[in-house]
Motif scaffolding. Structure first.
Motif, PDB file in Angstrom:
ATOM      1  N   HIS A 275       0.844  -1.204   0.000  1.00  0.00           N
ATOM      2  CA  HIS A 275       0.000   0.000   0.000  1.00  0.00           C
ATOM      3  C   HIS A 275       0.874   1.247   0.000  1.00  0.00           C
ATOM      4  CE1 HIS A 275      -3.521  -2.481   1.174  1.00  0.00           C
ATOM      5  NE2 HIS A 275      -2.688  -3.077   2.005  1.00  0.00           N
ATOM      6  N   PHE A 276       0.398   2.275  -0.667  1.00  0.00           N
ATOM      7  CA  PHE A 276       1.072   3.564  -0.715  1.00  0.00           C
ATOM      8  C   PHE A 276       0.084   4.634  -0.248  1.00  0.00           C
ATOM      9  CE2 PHE A 276       3.238   0.792  -3.578  1.00  0.00           C
ATOM     10  CZ  PHE A 276       4.575   1.163  -3.554  1.00  0.00           C
ATOM     11  N   PHE A 277       0.288   5.121   0.976  1.00  0.00           N
ATOM     12  CA  PHE A 277      -0.570   6.165   1.519  1.00  0.00           C
ATOM     13  C   PHE A 277       0.151   7.497   1.307  1.00  0.00           C
ATOM     14  CE2 PHE A 277      -1.444   2.346   4.171  1.00  0.00           C
ATOM     15  CZ  PHE A 277      -2.693   2.060   3.610  1.00  0.00           C
ATOM     16  N   LEU A 278      -0.258   8.191   0.265  1.00  0.00           N
ATOM     17  CA  LEU A 278       0.464   9.377  -0.186  1.00  0.00           C
ATOM     18  C   LEU A 278      -0.279  10.660   0.189  1.00  0.00           C
ATOM     19  CD1 LEU A 278       1.538   8.230  -3.766  1.00  0.00           C
ATOM     20  CD2 LEU A 278       2.623   7.752  -1.551  1.00  0.00           C
ATOM     21  N   HIS A 279       0.480  11.724   0.305  1.00  0.00           N
ATOM     22  CA  HIS A 279      -0.087  13.054   0.507  1.00  0.00           C
ATOM     23  C   HIS A 279      -1.118  13.321  -0.578  1.00  0.00           C
ATOM     24  CE1 HIS A 279      -0.654  17.256   0.866  1.00  0.00           C
ATOM     25  NE2 HIS A 279       0.265  17.632  -0.003  1.00  0.00           N
ATOM     26  N   GLN A 280      -2.317  13.668  -0.145  1.00  0.00           N
ATOM     27  CA  GLN A 280      -3.429  13.863  -1.086  1.00  0.00           C
ATOM     28  C   GLN A 280      -3.477  15.321  -1.546  1.00  0.00           C
ATOM     29  OE1 GLN A 280      -5.711  11.114  -1.909  1.00  0.00           O
ATOM     30  NE2 GLN A 280      -4.016   9.981  -0.983  1.00  0.00           N
ATOM     31  N   ALA A 281      -2.472  15.719  -2.306  1.00  0.00           N
ATOM     32  CA  ALA A 281      -2.371  17.107  -2.753  1.00  0.00           C
ATOM     33  C   ALA A 281      -3.158  17.353  -4.030  1.00  0.00           C
ATOM     34  CB  ALA A 281      -0.917  17.479  -2.977  1.00  0.00           C
ATOM     35  N   ASN A 282      -3.084  16.397  -4.920  1.00  0.00           N
ATOM     36  CA  ASN A 282      -3.568  16.600  -6.284  1.00  0.00           C
ATOM     37  C   ASN A 282      -3.567  15.220  -6.932  1.00  0.00           C
ATOM     38  OD1 ASN A 282      -3.239  16.897  -9.180  1.00  0.00           O
ATOM     39  ND2 ASN A 282      -2.790  19.062  -8.852  1.00  0.00           N
ATOM     40  N   LEU A 283      -4.661  14.837  -7.552  1.00  0.00           N
ATOM     41  CA  LEU A 283      -4.744  13.499  -8.141  1.00  0.00           C
ATOM     42  C   LEU A 283      -3.694  13.291  -9.224  1.00  0.00           C
ATOM     43  CD1 LEU A 283      -6.194  10.788  -8.261  1.00  0.00           C
ATOM     44  CD2 LEU A 283      -7.816  11.810  -9.876  1.00  0.00           C
ATOM     45  N   ASN A 284      -3.372  14.338  -9.963  1.00  0.00           N
ATOM     46  CA  ASN A 284      -2.383  14.206 -11.037  1.00  0.00           C
ATOM     47  C   ASN A 284      -0.987  13.956 -10.475  1.00  0.00           C
ATOM     48  OD1 ASN A 284      -4.395  14.666 -12.921  1.00  0.00           O
ATOM     49  ND2 ASN A 284      -4.021  16.874 -12.996  1.00  0.00           N
TER      50      ASN A 284
ATOM     51  N   THR B  36      -0.950  10.311  -9.313  1.00  0.00           N
ATOM     52  CA  THR B  36      -0.867   9.406 -10.460  1.00  0.00           C
ATOM     53  C   THR B  36       0.524   9.411 -11.074  1.00  0.00           C
ATOM     54  OG1 THR B  36      -3.223   9.700 -10.932  1.00  0.00           O
ATOM     55  CG2 THR B  36      -1.834   8.895 -12.730  1.00  0.00           C
ATOM     56  N   GLU B  37       1.116  10.584 -11.203  1.00  0.00           N
ATOM     57  CA  GLU B  37       2.456  10.696 -11.778  1.00  0.00           C
ATOM     58  C   GLU B  37       3.484  10.008 -10.890  1.00  0.00           C
ATOM     59  OE1 GLU B  37       5.579  11.932 -14.391  1.00  0.00           O
ATOM     60  OE2 GLU B  37       3.412  11.664 -14.617  1.00  0.00           O
ATOM     61  N   THR B  38       3.345  10.148  -9.580  1.00  0.00           N
ATOM     62  CA  THR B  38       4.268   9.494  -8.660  1.00  0.00           C
ATOM     63  C   THR B  38       4.243   7.982  -8.826  1.00  0.00           C
ATOM     64  OG1 THR B  38       4.089  11.281  -7.028  1.00  0.00           O
ATOM     65  CG2 THR B  38       4.804   9.123  -6.215  1.00  0.00           C
ATOM     66  N   MET B  39       3.052   7.408  -8.896  1.00  0.00           N
ATOM     67  CA  MET B  39       2.931   5.957  -9.051  1.00  0.00           C
ATOM     68  C   MET B  39       3.428   5.499 -10.416  1.00  0.00           C
ATOM     69  SD  MET B  39       1.898   5.029  -6.127  1.00  0.00           S
ATOM     70  CE  MET B  39       1.307   3.331  -6.305  1.00  0.00           C
TER      71      MET B  39
ATOM     72  N   PRO C  42       1.198  -0.128  -9.861  1.00  0.00           N
ATOM     73  CA  PRO C  42      -0.205   0.154 -10.205  1.00  0.00           C
ATOM     74  C   PRO C  42      -0.802   1.232  -9.305  1.00  0.00           C
ATOM     75  CG  PRO C  42       0.164  -2.212 -10.170  1.00  0.00           C
ATOM     76  CD  PRO C  42       1.420  -1.575  -9.639  1.00  0.00           C
ATOM     77  N   ARG C  43      -1.474   2.180  -9.921  1.00  0.00           N
ATOM     78  CA  ARG C  43      -2.045   3.298  -9.175  1.00  0.00           C
ATOM     79  C   ARG C  43      -3.076   2.839  -8.151  1.00  0.00           C
ATOM     80  NH1 ARG C  43      -5.949   5.778  -7.499  1.00  0.00           N
ATOM     81  NH2 ARG C  43      -7.146   5.980  -9.397  1.00  0.00           N
TER      82      ARG C  43
END
Length: 344
Positions: free
Chosen positions: A266-275, A278-281, A287-288
């Motif tokens: 699991h990747f619990f990432l800072h929810q700044a911006n969906l783009n 997505t780019e980070t993953m 897989p996103r």
């Protein structure tokens, strides 16, 4: 990168900690007021299509005017403590991550501790890393639990960005939402649970800042009139920093833990911006779907964001014993970090 930039770059990796600990409970508080994209278009020069395509956000929450960040913290703490089976009197520390504290003094963590009745707890505030404050608070909490006299820590990540964003600014006005998330951390007998590794870094930038209100530019009638107490954000600088530093930091933390990054569950990432998410993953080649999304319905909730994703996954029963996971975020400064953990 110039020589001067290289000299300002701080980067540190670390091995895991010997004393295992567990996430014993989580909680979430969302203010009831929902602000949709359509509502924002009535006062801002923007459109629902623009907001959705650039940010992935459809709606966000706003805290009631008579309440403050500490109120959200207390509301999130209740269900977290209940799910962990921990009474406030049993807390050894209360750590609050926020850049929107109730007031400069006294401590927001102290206000929360008092409201909860956690009278024997150490109160700590983690403030000026903004959206990365939650990562720093988790790292501090993990180290606190290495002390034999501390067994239970309440971590609260909360931000009320609606109080520091200019309602007429279309750049910041569409991004942010208000929320609080709580995590109860306890020592555990489960071997290898807890922090496996971490990676943190920083590079001074004023791309995200609140210019006034400190010792350099104290509060005056002129600073208030100029809007210098509002959050200012260079969107391009944020994108460049986030899409470079986040995947780099996550890969470093996974490597330090001895894990191929695609083996992290699991990747619990800072929810700044969906783009950005997505780019980070995509850069990581993972897989996103392994990175839960809350930004679409909550907006950028600052330090709370990655914990809203953790909470939703735990509530769904999808985080299983033995699962490895990453917490990662980037905030103003810029400061960033990734923690690789194993669930007990």
């Amino acid at each position: 990168m110039t020589v001067a930039e290289e000299q300002t770059l701080f980067h540190q990796t670390g091995a895991g900690l010997p004393v295992p600990f567990a996430v014993a409970g989580t909680g979430l508080h969302l203010p009831p007021t929902v602000v949709t994209n359509e509502q924002l278009t009535r006062t801002l020069d923007t459109s629902d299509a623009w907001i959705t395509s650039r940010t992935g956000i459809r709606e966000r929450r706003r805290l009631e005017p008579h309440l403050a960040t500490s109120d959200m913290c207390v509301a999130a703490a209740g269900p977290a403590l209940d799910s962990a089976g921990v009474a406030p009197a049993g807390l050894d520390a209360v750590v609050v991550a926020t850049y929107t504290g109730d007031q400069p003094l006294p401590s927001t963590a102290l206000i929360v501790k008092d409201a909860l009745g956690a009278h024997s707890a150490l109160a700590l505030d983690v403030t000026q890393a903004a959206c990365a404050s939650g990562i720093q608070a988790m790292l501090i909490a993990a180290h606190l639990l290495q002390n034999p006299s501390l067994t239970t820590v309440l971590l609260l990540a909360a931000d009320c960005a609606s109080r520091v964003t200019d309602p007429t600014d279309r750049t910041t006005g569409v991004f942010f939402g208000d929320a609080a998330a709580a995590v109860v951390l306890t020592r555990t007998d489960t071997p290898s649970a807890g922090l496996l590794s971490y990676d943190v870094g920083s590079q001074l930038s004023y791309g995200v800042q609140i210019p006034a209100g400190g010792s350099r530019l104290p509060t005056t009638a002129d600073t208030a009139a100029a809007g210098d107490h509002y959050l200012r954000m260079d969107g391009r600088a944020v994108w460049n920093a986030a899409t470079t530093r986040l995947p780099e930091s996550i890969a470093n933390a996974a490597r330090r833990a001895g894990l191929p990054v695609d083996r992290v569950r699991h990747f619990f990432l800072h929810q700044a911006n969906l783009n950005i998410l997505t780019e980070t993953m995509t850069v990581l080649g993972v897989p996103r779907e392994r990175a839960p999304v809350t930004v679409d319905r909550l907006g950028n909730t600052g330090s709370a964001g990655l914990f809203t994703a953790l909470h939703s996954t735990l509530a769904e029963g999808a985080l299983l014993p033995g699962d490895t996971y990453v917490l990662a975020g980037i905030g103003a400064g810029f400061q960033w970090g990734s923690l690789c953990l194993r669930h007990a």
